[in-house]
Design an enzyme around this catalytic site. Sequence first.
Site, PDB file in Angstrom:
ATOM      1  N   GLY A  72       0.491  -8.134  -5.260  1.00  8.41           N
ATOM      2  CA  GLY A  72       1.622  -7.426  -5.849  1.00  8.41           C
ATOM      3  C   GLY A  72       1.400  -6.961  -7.274  1.00  8.41           C
ATOM      4  O   GLY A  72       2.344  -6.890  -8.066  1.00  8.41           O
ATOM      5  N   CYS A 130       0.996   2.851  -4.163  1.00  3.90           N
ATOM      6  CA  CYS A 130       2.223   2.164  -4.573  1.00  3.90           C
ATOM      7  C   CYS A 130       3.450   2.878  -4.006  1.00  3.90           C
ATOM      8  O   CYS A 130       3.468   4.099  -3.894  1.00  3.90           O
ATOM      9  CB  CYS A 130       2.339   2.144  -6.094  1.00  3.90           C
ATOM     10  SG  CYS A 130       0.896   1.501  -6.922  1.00  3.90           S
ATOM     11  N   LYS A 165      -7.549   6.999  -6.247  1.00  2.00           N
ATOM     12  CA  LYS A 165      -7.873   6.082  -5.151  1.00  2.00           C
ATOM     13  C   LYS A 165      -6.958   6.357  -3.967  1.00  2.00           C
ATOM     14  O   LYS A 165      -5.738   6.231  -4.071  1.00  2.00           O
ATOM     15  CB  LYS A 165      -7.734   4.630  -5.615  1.00  2.00           C
ATOM     16  CG  LYS A 165      -8.268   3.608  -4.616  1.00  2.00           C
ATOM     17  CD  LYS A 165      -8.294   2.217  -5.240  1.00  2.00           C
ATOM     18  CE  LYS A 165      -8.999   1.212  -4.348  1.00  2.00           C
ATOM     19  NZ  LYS A 165      -9.089  -0.126  -5.002  1.00  2.00           N
ATOM     20  N   ASN A 192      -8.633   2.505  -0.056  1.00  5.34           N
ATOM     21  CA  ASN A 192      -7.849   1.347  -0.452  1.00  5.34           C
ATOM     22  C   ASN A 192      -7.671   0.484   0.806  1.00  5.34           C
ATOM     23  O   ASN A 192      -8.165   0.821   1.876  1.00  5.34           O
ATOM     24  CB  ASN A 192      -6.496   1.806  -1.021  1.00  5.34           C
ATOM     25  CG  ASN A 192      -5.907   0.825  -2.017  1.00  5.34           C
ATOM     26  OD1 ASN A 192      -6.133  -0.379  -1.908  1.00  5.34           O
ATOM     27  ND2 ASN A 192      -5.149   1.329  -2.973  1.00  5.34           N
ATOM     28  N   GLY A 217     -12.667  -6.228   3.409  1.00  5.43           N
ATOM     29  CA  GLY A 217     -13.789  -7.019   3.915  1.00  5.43           C
ATOM     30  C   GLY A 217     -14.582  -6.287   4.979  1.00  5.43           C
ATOM     31  O   GLY A 217     -14.295  -5.138   5.330  1.00  5.43           O
TER      32      GLY A 217
END
Length: 303
Positions: A72, A130, A165, A192, A217
Amino acid sequence: MADLSVNIGKLQMKNPVMTASGTFGYGEEFADFIDITRIGGIIVKGTTLHKREGNPYPRMAETPSGMLNAVGLQNKGVEYFSNHIYPRIKDIQTHMIVNVSGSAIEDYVKTAEIINELDKIPAIELNISCPNVKQGGMAFGVTTKGVSEVVQAVRSAYKKTLIVKLSPNVTDIAEMARAAEANGADSVSLINTLLGMAIDAERKRPILSTVTGGMSGAAVKPIALRMVWQVAKAVNIPVIGLGGIMNWKDAVEFMLAGASAIQIGTANFIDPAITIKVIDGINDYLERHGCKSVSEIIGALEV
């Protein structure tokens, strides 16, 4: 030794290896383990206009071949960064880049304006994943209109290298990249995290307090690689690839797909020295293949 230098906007980097925001702190935390000045660029953790406490715990969960996070954007705000953190990191001999987040366009702009005054921060990376609180919580980065508006506004206020991004949680990421380029981005970084979730079957409850979180990952690499390949063909600005890069071979694959540089994220949690190993691995690969410069492999995929 091969020439590993690359250019991202006005940034002249000694090599194409960068750290992903949120996985490398402010760089100084790793200085006892590796020579951080060897890294091409360090992207520090997400910074917002005002202090953020982040999400309640639990906010991280391990998954097969990856992890979920819902931290967050916990940070103390851009003024604290400027007054307390910047003085500590400004003389680190590599490019220190700030990842900027916001909940409204004016938040991004004000944060960028403050960072623009910091002489030794040569670039920012806009996190447009966001939610826009003024538009019902939809993320800026999931529509071309949202991407265009935030990038254009920040571009008018920020004079140095602007990296955008991109979110992978979209129908066509190439469209988002083109919108970023058209509105002044010097580079795009992708991907992202992917939206995911984990469930505790015994408790019949989600593991994360926020229910969903960002997946990263090794498991996301094939998706990230495909998106980087698509975007590199769609824009004329440098592409920075990330998503599941765990070793030098992964990094080379992203560059063959069209990335001019790469970011290492989750792997930093597993091996603090992974950035150095990837730099050395890329150099060894270039020498084995008779390449004098890393530029020879960027976009060299034969399809």
